[in-house]
Scaffold this active site. Structure first.
Site, PDB file in Angstrom:
ATOM      1  N   GLY A  47       0.809  -1.216   0.000  1.00 16.71           N
ATOM      2  CA  GLY A  47       0.000   0.000   0.000  1.00 16.71           C
ATOM      3  C   GLY A  47       0.840   1.263   0.000  1.00 16.71           C
ATOM      4  O   GLY A  47       1.728   1.429  -0.813  1.00 16.71           O
ATOM      5  N   ALA A  58      -5.317   0.585  -7.324  1.00 19.15           N
ATOM      6  CA  ALA A  58      -3.883   0.849  -7.125  1.00 19.15           C
ATOM      7  C   ALA A  58      -3.048  -0.412  -7.326  1.00 19.15           C
ATOM      8  O   ALA A  58      -2.039  -0.384  -8.033  1.00 19.15           O
ATOM      9  CB  ALA A  58      -3.649   1.426  -5.732  1.00 19.15           C
ATOM     10  N   GLY A  59      -3.444  -1.511  -6.724  1.00 21.79           N
ATOM     11  CA  GLY A  59      -2.682  -2.754  -6.862  1.00 21.79           C
ATOM     12  C   GLY A  59      -2.692  -3.271  -8.290  1.00 21.79           C
ATOM     13  O   GLY A  59      -1.675  -3.755  -8.796  1.00 21.79           O
ATOM     14  N   ASP A  60      -3.843  -3.152  -8.942  1.00 31.38           N
ATOM     15  CA  ASP A  60      -3.932  -3.588 -10.332  1.00 31.38           C
ATOM     16  C   ASP A  60      -3.062  -2.704 -11.229  1.00 31.38           C
ATOM     17  O   ASP A  60      -2.403  -3.192 -12.148  1.00 31.38           O
ATOM     18  CB  ASP A  60      -5.379  -3.554 -10.826  1.00 31.38           C
ATOM     19  CG  ASP A  60      -6.254  -4.591 -10.140  1.00 31.38           C
ATOM     20  OD1 ASP A  60      -5.705  -5.598  -9.636  1.00 31.38           O
ATOM     21  OD2 ASP A  60      -7.478  -4.398 -10.103  1.00 31.38           O
ATOM     22  N   GLY A 107       4.901   1.331  -0.301  1.00 30.07           N
ATOM     23  CA  GLY A 107       5.671   0.985  -1.482  1.00 30.07           C
ATOM     24  C   GLY A 107       5.546  -0.481  -1.836  1.00 30.07           C
ATOM     25  O   GLY A 107       4.566  -1.137  -1.519  1.00 30.07           O
ATOM     26  N   ALA A 108       6.562  -0.988  -2.487  1.00 26.17           N
ATOM     27  CA  ALA A 108       6.562  -2.386  -2.933  1.00 26.17           C
ATOM     28  C   ALA A 108       7.971  -2.940  -2.752  1.00 26.17           C
ATOM     29  O   ALA A 108       8.920  -2.191  -2.567  1.00 26.17           O
ATOM     30  CB  ALA A 108       6.144  -2.476  -4.402  1.00 26.17           C
ATOM     31  N   ASP A 138     -10.809   3.071 -11.462  1.00 25.01           N
ATOM     32  CA  ASP A 138      -9.747   2.097 -11.245  1.00 25.01           C
ATOM     33  C   ASP A 138      -8.693   2.038 -12.340  1.00 25.01           C
ATOM     34  O   ASP A 138      -7.713   1.307 -12.206  1.00 25.01           O
ATOM     35  CB  ASP A 138     -10.324   0.712 -10.972  1.00 25.01           C
ATOM     36  CG  ASP A 138     -11.391   0.295 -11.955  1.00 25.01           C
ATOM     37  OD1 ASP A 138     -11.884   1.141 -12.714  1.00 25.01           O
ATOM     38  OD2 ASP A 138     -11.740  -0.885 -11.955  1.00 25.01           O
TER      39      ASP A 138
END
Length: 138
Positions: free
Chosen positions: A59, A87-89, A62-63, A125
């Site tokens: 979230g 956001a994740g997609d 970051g990643a 989205d």
């Protein structure tokens, strides 16, 4: 989506596929629920080899990317969050697009973070996605 089943059921369902996957993408929340571990331990907990790639999304934190030789963190791009949906997609789409364009993992991860920021700064989205030309020039 892991919420559609019990964690033990998902672990058993995923087990035969883990050894055949090249890249595993998920949220930190999903990895913690499925394997009861943090980012640095997903590879071991899931029984993955050093040739496989693990990507986690945390979230607003970051990643991270684990290519089998340590975990690398990618911070979020600053963005005014209007709508977090997608956001994740967006992140996953950016990473996949970057890799399909032949980019190295670190640049693909940065594109994923950029798309994540673009999506959350817009309603909807996917409406905030940049064009391919805009994404490549970043």
């Amino acid at each position: 989506r892991y919420k559609l089943g019990l964690n033990g059921d998902w672990r058993e369902c995923l087990r035969p596929f883990i050894s055949t996957t090249g890249v595993l993408i998920g949220s930190g929340e999903e990895f913690r629920a499925l394997w009861a571990c943090e980012a640095a331990d997903v590879r071991t907990a899931a029984g993955m080899s050093s040739q496989q790639v693990v990507i986690g999304i945390e979230g607003g934190q970051g990643a991270w990317l684990d290519q089998g030789h340590g975990v690398e963190h990618f911070p979020v791009f600053p963005a005014r969050v209007v709508d977090p949906v997608g956001a994740g997609d967006g992140f996953s789409a950016g990473v996949i697009a970057g890799r399909l364009w032949g980019w190295p993992w670190d640049r693909a991860m940065e594109l994923g973070m950029l798309l994540d920021a673009c999506v959350v700064a817009s309603l909807g989205d996917y409406q905030g996605y940049p064009s391919q030309e805009e994404a490549i020039s970043c």
